[in-house]
Design a protein around this motif. Structure first.
Motif, mmCIF file in Angstrom:
data_model
loop_
_atom_site.group_PDB
_atom_site.id
_atom_site.type_symbol
_atom_site.label_atom_id
_atom_site.label_comp_id
_atom_site.label_asym_id
_atom_site.label_seq_id
_atom_site.Cartn_x
_atom_site.Cartn_y
_atom_site.Cartn_z
ATOM 1 N N LEU A 30 4.607 3.237 -4.455
ATOM 2 C CA LEU A 30 3.497 4.065 -3.982
ATOM 3 C C LEU A 30 3.765 5.556 -4.170
ATOM 4 N N THR A 109 3.474 4.353 4.741
ATOM 5 C CA THR A 109 2.984 3.295 3.859
ATOM 6 C C THR A 109 4.141 2.382 3.465
ATOM 7 N N ASN A 110 3.799 1.168 3.106
ATOM 8 C CA ASN A 110 4.826 0.224 2.669
ATOM 9 C C ASN A 110 4.209 -0.893 1.840
ATOM 10 N N LEU A 124 -5.191 -4.052 1.155
ATOM 11 C CA LEU A 124 -4.532 -3.127 2.088
ATOM 12 C C LEU A 124 -4.609 -3.709 3.502
ATOM 13 N N THR A 209 9.461 0.738 7.823
ATOM 14 C CA THR A 209 8.391 1.192 8.728
ATOM 15 C C THR A 209 8.693 1.123 10.225
ATOM 16 N N ILE A 226 -0.038 1.923 6.912
ATOM 17 C CA ILE A 226 -0.814 1.132 5.948
ATOM 18 C C ILE A 226 0.134 0.315 5.071
ATOM 19 N N SER A 227 -0.131 -0.997 5.005
ATOM 20 C CA SER A 227 0.634 -1.867 4.106
ATOM 21 C C SER A 227 -0.197 -2.201 2.884
ATOM 22 N N SER A 254 -2.084 1.340 -5.790
ATOM 23 C CA SER A 254 -1.742 2.677 -5.293
ATOM 24 C C SER A 254 -2.875 3.677 -5.503
ATOM 25 N N LEU A 257 -5.007 3.177 -2.528
ATOM 26 C CA LEU A 257 -4.313 3.677 -1.340
ATOM 27 C C LEU A 257 -4.297 5.210 -1.335
ATOM 28 N N VAL A 261 -5.811 7.446 1.645
ATOM 29 C CA VAL A 261 -5.009 8.404 2.423
ATOM 30 C C VAL A 261 -5.617 9.807 2.331
#
Ligand code: HPA
Length: 273
Positions: A30, A109-110, A124, A209, A226-227, A254, A257, A261
């Motif tokens: 990410l 994030t992860n 997500l 996390t 957020i995963s 990504s 994501l 974000v």
């Protein structure tokens, strides 16, 4: 320990004029989120006094300062995992430094394995709570009173108002919500372990996390987690999984994501003014 954290923060304050409001931790695959940063200042972890050095493949090691939608941020491009052999105090060291730099919010994030049957690879998941299965806790040992209390309350680790804001953000891919189970790794789960983690209330599982969220909560930071679901630990769908597959799946999502974000930071800034 507090002195080490303070001296690292002092070094960074000297080197960078930006006073960040939001900290971001970028998970496996990410790291591209840094492309969203305006006027970035990139500092390799290796140049930062007292910082551990990132070792795992596919995780760059930089602190990136800059702006997103005019909001000053600091990003960890690459994190320190417990499975790499770092002591917990090193795993959470950068989070504490970012707090001293002035952040009041943290976006974590992860990449995670999905255990909820509605999950598909690439989806997500907003983290609304976690279960700590690391078998240890980053706050073990003498409490750092300057940061927070001996016995921190954890009833709202993932800030409810942030979840509410995040639920309103449109996204082209499915965005679920659920409980993240944190494990040490480095092994992925056996089928029996996935089943167990589902039974105890988990929706996704990953190797990060939780330590970061615990110290952030201790210090009073607001958190959005957020995963990206990169593989499935759902009965009937469990196959082999590799680090490469996890990274590839994370990288594919990504872009979504990143936008998510960015939109969150924009929305967050509007509510503040
Ligand atoms: N298990 C643990 N950690 C992970 C997984 C998983 O299935 N996927 C990505 N990180």
């Amino acid at each position: 320990m507090l002195e080490r954290i303070k001296s690292t923060a002092a070094y960074l304050k000297d080197r960078v004029s930006i006073k960040p409001q939001i900290g971001l931790v970028l998970g496996s695959g990410l790291g591209r989120l840094v492309e969203q940063v305006e006027n970035p200042t990139t500092i390799p972890y290796s140049e930062i006094p007292n910082f551990p050095v990132s070792t795992v493949e596919g995780h760059a090691g930089n602190l990136v300062f800059g702006n997103i939608h005019g909001v000053p941020v600091v990003m960890m491009q690459g994190r320190f995992h417990f499975y790499e052999g770092y002591p917990m105090e090193d795993v959470v060291f950068p989070i504490r430094v970012m707090k001293l730099l002035g952040i009041d919010s943290l976006i974590i994030t992860n990449a995670a394995g999905g255990m909820n049957p509605i999950h598909e690879v690439g989806d997500l998941m907003l983290i609304n709570d976690h279960i700590n299965l690391f078998g240890t806790n980053p706050l073990l040992g003498k409490n750092i009173d300057e940061f927070g209390p001996r016995f921190p309350d954890m009833h709202e680790t993932y800030t409810h108002s942030y979840l509410e804001m995040a639920r309103e953000i449109p996204c082209e891919i499915p965005v679920h919500e659920g409980v993240y189970v944190g494990v040490s790794g480095p092994t992925f789960e056996t089928p029996a372990e996935y089943k167990y983690m589902r039974i105890i209330g988990g929706d996704a599982v990953g190797m990060s996390t939780v330590p970061e969220a615990i110290v952030a909560t201790h210090m009073g930071l607001k958190i959005l987690g957020i995963s990206v679901i990169t593989d499935l630990g759902v009965e009937g769908k469990i196959g082999s999984v590799s680090h490469e597959e996890v990274q590839e799946a994370a990288a594919k999502s990504s872009i979504h994501l990143s936008k998510f974000v960015q939109d969150f930071i924009h929305k967050h800034s509007l509510t503040l003014h």
